[in-house]
Design a protein around this motif. Structure first.
Motif, short mmCIF file in Angstrom:
data_model
loop_
_atom_site.label_atom_id
_atom_site.label_comp_id
_atom_site.label_asym_id
_atom_site.label_seq_id
_atom_site.Cartn_x
_atom_site.Cartn_y
_atom_site.Cartn_z
N THR A 230 -2.62 3.99 -6.63
CA THR A 230 -2.51 3.70 -5.20
C THR A 230 -2.68 4.96 -4.36
N PRO B 75 7.61 1.09 -1.96
CA PRO B 75 7.08 2.43 -2.21
C PRO B 75 6.64 3.18 -0.96
N GLU C 131 4.04 8.33 -9.38
CA GLU C 131 4.72 7.10 -9.83
C GLU C 131 3.83 5.87 -9.62
N GLN C 132 2.91 5.97 -8.67
CA GLN C 132 1.95 4.88 -8.40
C GLN C 132 0.54 5.47 -8.48
#
Length: 206
Positions: free
Chosen positions: A68, A184, A64-65
């Motif tokens: 990162t 997150p 989802e990220q």
């Protein structure tokens, strides 16, 4: 990014794929539409003896990220979370003289990703060192960023397709953060908690 709740789903007498199929049918019956796949993974590193008191670094990625890298440093006295860019993976490789990867502990949760209204649901098959360990269900409620304001709604939604396996109380990690803004890294902490449990559990029939 809303509030996310992560919980195990009991396998009982089913295989991993048949459990995912069962849950997929249940969530689809509610009107959910599959939107691709997801992956969360975790590698754990321990500090070399010459650094003194042992430290542990958990490095996690969440699809989802994708830009990162999340890491959580455990010193024994405190836990330090960090969110960085992809160069952190290269940094860990260059620090191999100081931090070594724990063998046979790479954990992953991956599987189909569904969307239904304001909810995003992920049905994860969990493996540790490629050995099947169980099923993790992640539910995100996007309009909310404070857990206490949406936990009851999320619990009702979870019960709608997971049934009686849904506990009455929020996940342990969230219980002390119900009034705080959700970010997150909070999802990463929940995954690390679950991966730690799965690493200690025996393997299951895939």
């Amino acid at each position: 990014m809303g509030v996310t709740v992560l919980q195990q789903f009991p396998i009982e007498n089913r295989t991993g794929p048949s459990t995912i199929e069962l849950l997929s049918k249940r969530i689809s019956a509610l009107g959910a539409i599959q939107q691709g796949q997801f992956l969360v993974d975790c590698d754990t590193y321990t500090s070399a003896p010459n650094l003194g008191h042992q430290r542990t670094v958990h490095v996690l990625h969440n699809s989802e990220q994708p830009a990162t890298v999340f890491s959580i440093l455990e010193t024994g006295q405190k836990t330090i979370p960090l969110a960085t860019d992809g160069l952190f993976d290269l940094l860990m490789m260059k620090m191999s003289n100081f931090y070594t990867s724990k063998k046979q502990t790479k954990a992953e949760s991956k599987g189909p990703r569904y969307e239904i209204g304001d909810f995003c649901v992920k049905l994860g098959t969990v493996t540790v060192s490629q050995n099947f360990k169980g099923i993790l269900v992640e539910v995100e409620y996007r309009p909310c960023v404070v857990p206490s304001m949406c936990w009851e709604l999320m619990r009702e939604f979870l019960q709608g397709f997971l049934g009686s396996s849904v506990p009455a109380t929020p996940p342990a990690y969230l219980q002390n953060r119900m009034q705080e803004l959700y970010t997150p890294i909070d999802t990463i902490h929940q995954y690390l908690e679950q991966f730690t449990i799965f690493r200690k559990s025996p393997g299951l029939r895939p």
